[in-house]
Enzyme design. Structure first.
Site, PDB file in Angstrom:
ATOM      1  N   ASP A 103      37.181  36.857  46.757  1.00 50.23           N
ATOM      2  CA  ASP A 103      36.986  38.172  46.116  1.00 50.23           C
ATOM      3  C   ASP A 103      37.777  38.622  44.979  1.00 50.23           C
ATOM      4  OD1 ASP A 103      35.065  38.504  48.148  1.00 50.23           O
ATOM      5  OD2 ASP A 103      35.599  40.363  49.236  1.00 50.23           O
ATOM      6  N   HIS A 115      41.050  35.753  48.740  1.00 49.11           N
ATOM      7  CA  HIS A 115      41.165  36.322  47.414  1.00 49.11           C
ATOM      8  C   HIS A 115      41.688  35.482  46.298  1.00 49.11           C
ATOM      9  CE1 HIS A 115      40.779  39.725  50.220  1.00 49.11           C
ATOM     10  NE2 HIS A 115      40.240  40.417  49.511  1.00 49.11           N
TER      11      HIS A 115
HETATM   12 ZN    ZN Z   1      37.494  43.267  47.040  1.00 49.76          ZN
END
Ligand code: ZN
Length: 396
Positions: free
Chosen positions: A211, A356
């Site tokens: 993400d 991430h």
């Molecule tokens: Zn996010």
């Protein structure tokens, strides 16, 4: 001199017993020649406890060097149900009352155990002469409040010699998995074609998801690792990070990864008007289309925040919402061992793993090889989220 030495050794031993936080979990990396049994022995735990805390290990014969095992805190133990076992026998063997076993393991019918079922078995402490609540808590290395809560005691006691107390244990992995299941399953049931947080168990497959990128340094670093291992993944792009990164987006698609939508400004979708929500998704969709000719059909709600209204709008815009079932917390912890501790105990067949590629200070690229190696050596394969779920990654 010898006496001094002995005293200092005793001090060290006492410090180890009293000073080591028993809640602490740790990472064990399998070395050549080690077996589950030798590893369990070296930590003074049972093989059941080792496997119970590492349920991604589905092939105990495939314990290859470099495989990551998470050693649970000292107060956590597990038992794997064998043929012929009854809850009453298990209760007697571990001296834990049946209702307590049933309660901790969410067992409604105590006659319905199945072989291979993994039970959490709390450890018990027998009160000795001179003990107080405070001294017991100190001895066990646990919080007084946890000790009181676990045993339904008031701060003033009373306790008596010979009384059996439950040693408080934290089973964060179970709690988190249970919390995810309990919160997200009802939503997935209401929106079976729109909302997903894991795939069905089917031949040992998991999906890595990233993400908040694209980021020139971090996304490229993650891509280098994935390329080296031949692992496809799914990237949920944040619109505000897209400008200046068209080449990174092009690389994602060229290397077989799926590009998905994580909104433009990372808002809580529950607070948006319909028009705002539409713009949050369309801006990213158009930016990705301009670079790749593909229109994203998968989105991840920022923070995982959704409600029924949001999901209906997402569906009307031609999207599916993809949550996760294993959270690395790489952005928060930025520490390889802690990220493994956060992640591995929660991984199951069908897991969607949240990582991430933005603001993780390189922990993500460093931890990836260990996650990939551990899961692969157990027979798992990595697939993009659309394949895990059997849905389309892009609009027609
Ligand atoms: Zn996010």
């Amino acid at each position: 001199m010898i006496i001094m030495k002995r005293i200092s050794i005793i001090c060290i031993v006492v410090m180890c017993l009293w000073g080591t936080p028993v809640y602490a979990e740790q990472v064990h990396r399998v070395a050549a020649g080690e077996t589950l049994s030798s590893i369990a022995n070296s930590y003074g735990i049972t093989i059941d406890t080792l496997l119970g805390n590492n349920q991604y290990v589905v092939n105990p014969d495939l314990i290859h060097p470099g495989l990551v095992l998470i050693i649970p805190d000292a107060n956590r133990q597990y038992y794997l149900v064998r043929p012929g076992d009854t809850l009453s026998q298990i209760s007697q063997r571990f001296e834990v009352p049946i209702p307590m076993l049933a309660n901790i393991n969410n067992i409604r019918n105590i006659d319905l155990l199945y072989v291979g079922q993994i039970l959490i078995v709390p450890k018990m402490y027998t009160v000795e002469a001179g003990d107080t609540i405070n001294s017991i808590a100190q001895k066990l290395g646990v919080e007084v409040a946890d000790l009181l809560l676990e045993n339904n005691l008031s701060p003033s006691g009373p306790i008596y010699v010979g009384q059996k107390l439950v040693v408080p244990f934290r089973s964060k992995d179970r709690e988190e998995l249970d919390a995810i299941e309990n919160t997200l399953s009802p939503i997935a049931n209401r929106f079976p074609d729109t909302f997903f947080f894991r795939g069905e168990p089917d031949g040992l497959r998991v999906a890595l998801t990233f993400d908040d990128g694209p980021d020139r340094v971090e996304t490229n670093a993650v891509l280098d690792v994935l390329e080296r291992y031949g692992v496809p993944a799914t990237f949920f792009l944040l619109g505000s990070n897209i400008p200046g990164h068209n080449d990174v987006i092009a690389r994602l698609v060229a290397e077989g990864h799926v590009v998905a939508n994580h909104s433009t400004t990372h808002p809580d979708f529950r607070t948006l008007t319909e028009e705002q929500l539409r713009n949050e998704l369309l801006t990213v969709e158009n930016a990705v289309y301009d670079v790749t000719g593909l229109r994203t059909a998968l989105m991840r709600p920022p923070y995982g925040f959704v409600n029924d209204d949001v999901l209906r709008q997402i569906s009307n815009l031609g999207y599916r919402a993809i949550q996760w079932s294993a959270d690395t917390k790489d952005w928060r912890d930025k520490d390889i061992d802690q990220v493994l501790i956060n992640t591995m105990p929660n991984i199951r067949d069908g897991s969607i793993i949240l990582m991430h590629d933005y603001l993780t200070q390189s922990v993500t690229k460093e931890v990836l090889p260990e996650i990939i190696h551990s899961l692969r050596s157990q027979g798992y394969s990595f697939v993009t989220v659309d394949r895990l779920l059997g849905v389309n990654a892009y609009k027609p």
